[in-house]
Design an enzyme around this catalytic site. Structure first.
Site, short mmCIF file in Angstrom:
data_model
loop_
_atom_site.label_atom_id
_atom_site.label_comp_id
_atom_site.label_asym_id
_atom_site.label_seq_id
_atom_site.Cartn_x
_atom_site.Cartn_y
_atom_site.Cartn_z
N LYS A 67 -23.89 132.24 60.47
CA LYS A 67 -23.42 132.12 59.10
C LYS A 67 -23.57 130.69 58.60
CE LYS A 67 -18.58 130.83 58.84
NZ LYS A 67 -18.54 130.05 57.62
N LYS B 101 -19.64 125.14 56.51
CA LYS B 101 -19.45 123.75 56.12
C LYS B 101 -19.46 122.85 57.33
CE LYS B 101 -15.93 124.75 52.88
NZ LYS B 101 -14.86 125.12 53.77
N LYS C 153 -15.74 127.70 67.36
CA LYS C 153 -15.46 126.34 66.92
C LYS C 153 -15.12 125.42 68.09
CE LYS C 153 -14.40 127.04 62.10
NZ LYS C 153 -13.60 126.64 60.95
P1 ATP Z 1 -15.73 125.75 58.08
O1 ATP Z 1 -17.07 125.66 58.75
O2 ATP Z 1 -15.05 124.43 57.92
O3 ATP Z 1 -14.85 126.83 58.65
P2 ATP Z 1 -16.62 127.55 56.08
O4 ATP Z 1 -17.97 127.30 55.53
O5 ATP Z 1 -16.45 128.61 57.09
O6 ATP Z 1 -16.07 126.16 56.58
P3 ATP Z 1 -14.08 128.21 54.90
O7 ATP Z 1 -13.36 127.26 54.02
O8 ATP Z 1 -13.63 128.34 56.32
O9 ATP Z 1 -15.64 127.82 54.86
O10 ATP Z 1 -14.09 129.64 54.25
C1 ATP Z 1 -13.86 129.88 52.85
C2 ATP Z 1 -14.28 131.28 52.51
O11 ATP Z 1 -15.71 131.39 52.51
C3 ATP Z 1 -13.80 132.35 53.51
O12 ATP Z 1 -13.40 133.49 52.78
C4 ATP Z 1 -15.00 132.64 54.33
O13 ATP Z 1 -14.97 133.95 54.89
C5 ATP Z 1 -16.10 132.51 53.30
N1 ATP Z 1 -17.39 132.19 53.92
C6 ATP Z 1 -17.65 131.10 54.67
N2 ATP Z 1 -18.93 131.09 55.07
C7 ATP Z 1 -19.50 132.22 54.55
C8 ATP Z 1 -20.80 132.77 54.62
N3 ATP Z 1 -21.77 132.16 55.28
N4 ATP Z 1 -21.04 133.95 53.98
C9 ATP Z 1 -20.05 134.57 53.29
N5 ATP Z 1 -18.80 134.09 53.19
C10 ATP Z 1 -18.51 132.93 53.81
MG MG Z 2 -14.61 128.87 58.09
#
Ligand code: ATP
Ligand code: MG
Length: 332
Positions: free
Chosen positions: A195, A198, A112
């Site tokens: 992955k 968001k 990040k």
């Molecule tokens: P950011 O990019 O802001 O970190 P994010 O997409 O990683 O957002 P989070 O809110 O950080 O989302 O994570 C929420 C949940 O979703 C966590 O349990 C994380 O492990 C899961 N998660 C996030 N992205 C994935 C993915 N691509 N596949 C499976 N699980 C995911």
């Molecule tokens: Mg995340």
């Protein structure tokens, strides 16, 4: 009943397919079998400096989506992290029990921070895994359903719990991660080895729960596939096709080998069309329910307040023990 705890950041207008399959869907299933605590991680979202109006809106949209996806306010406790002031307090106490080296090993920080450049990345990004440990330990959680990206943070949480217990006496339950293999890492459609995220995926790489069917279909059809034309799971040579197979399997419940047999000789086009329809069918009802829930903010806020009261009772108990064990004087 074992206790489960997990959180999600309000860092976008919508959750994406990785959040849904890797986290939210497990949360809904686990409310049947566990004492379930879930929260919207607005303190964590501050690490990317949202505007106040963005943060407020995204926090409500997140809550609405979680209820729309099937969280039942009677059976689950859903709350907003910042409503429970103890999270910040416990985070500080744990920060003082964490080594620089151990914090610096967290690969999510490196990923990040790379976006901002090493020295302009916020300190919050650096310490957020420790806040996350505080979130989990506060509720004495047995299990934490998360995606694979959180595995390292869960290990840190376990280390901090064990260290605290041995330094100051038994205080915290040592939690276990719950990471279902098939959905642990849903890939970005344009970069399937990364992955879906968001805050770092491009719009074309993301399938958002609140998106309309048109754009969802278009993105699946344009997803990066691999050379050749066979629909087979092969993570090394065909990461794009493998990602889509995992997605379709997770959404429809049909095992991957059965899907491979179904599309034998049909090529990528027919396969992608079906993946797109499966995703559209899964998301449409959630989007519609989310819109209805957002129309009544008073009711939404009330549900979050009820969850907050239940969470506060446990946080208060944990923090009384923590303050006593580390040697803070009682207030009166
Ligand atoms: P950011 O990019 O802001 O970190 P994010 O997409 O990683 O957002 P989070 O809110 O950080 O989302 O994570 C929420 C949940 O979703 C966590 O349990 C994380 O492990 C899961 N998660 C996030 N992205 C994935 C993915 N691509 N596949 C499976 N699980 C995911
Ligand atoms: Mg995340």
């Amino acid at each position: 009943r074992p206790r489960v705890l997990s959180g999600i950041q309000p860092t976008a207008e919508s959750f994406h397919l990785g959040n849904y399959l890797g986290a939210v869907r497990q949360w809904v299933d686990m409310q049947e079998t566990h004492d379930a605590f879930y929260f919207i991680a607005d303190l964590h979202a501050l690490t990317v400096n949202p505007s106040p109006s963005e943060l407020r809106r995204r926090t409500r949209v997140s809550a609405a989506q979680l209820f729309a996806a099937g969280l039942d306010p009677e059976r689950s406790t859903l709350f907003v992290q910042s409503h429970i002031r103890e999270h910040s307090e416990l985070a500080w106490i744990l920060i003082c029990n964490t080594g620089m080296g151990e914090a610096a090993r967290m690969t999510q920080f490196k990923d990040k921070a790379a976006k901002f450049g090493e020295s302009s990345a916020g300190v919050g990004l650096f310490t957020y895994p420790i806040l996350q440990a505080a979130d989990i330990l506060m509720y004495q959680a047995d299990q934490v359903p998360v995606g694979a990206d959180q595995k390292q943070h869960l290990e840190l949480t376990r280390d901090l719990a064990q260290r605290f217990n041995s330094r100051y006496g038994q205080t915290f339950t040592v939690p276990n991660p719950y990471i279902p293999k098939e959905v642990e890492k849903i890939g970005d459609l344009q970069d399937p080895l990364a992955k879906m995220s968001k805050s770092s995926s491009s719009p074309q790489g993301l399938l958002e729960v609140l998106e309309q069917p048109g754009p969802l279909r278009k993105k699946v059809m344009r997803a990066v596939t691999d050379t050749g034309s066979e629909v087979v799971a092969d993570p090394e040579n065909k990461p794009g096709v493998t990602n889509l197979l995992r997605i379709q399997s997770a959404v429809t419940g049909v095992p991957v080998p059965e899907l491979e047999a179904r599309y034998a000789g049909l090529g990528y086009g027919a396969f992608k069309k079906d993946v797109a329809e499966a995703v559209v069918d899964a998301f449409a009802p959630i989007r519609e329910r989310t819109e209805k829930l957002l129309a009544d903010e008073t009711e939404l806020d009330r549900l979050l307040a009820v969850g907050g009261q239940r969470a506060a009772a446990i946080a208060r108990q944990t923090m009384e023990a923590v303050r006593d064990h580390i040697g803070f004087l009682p207030k009166s």
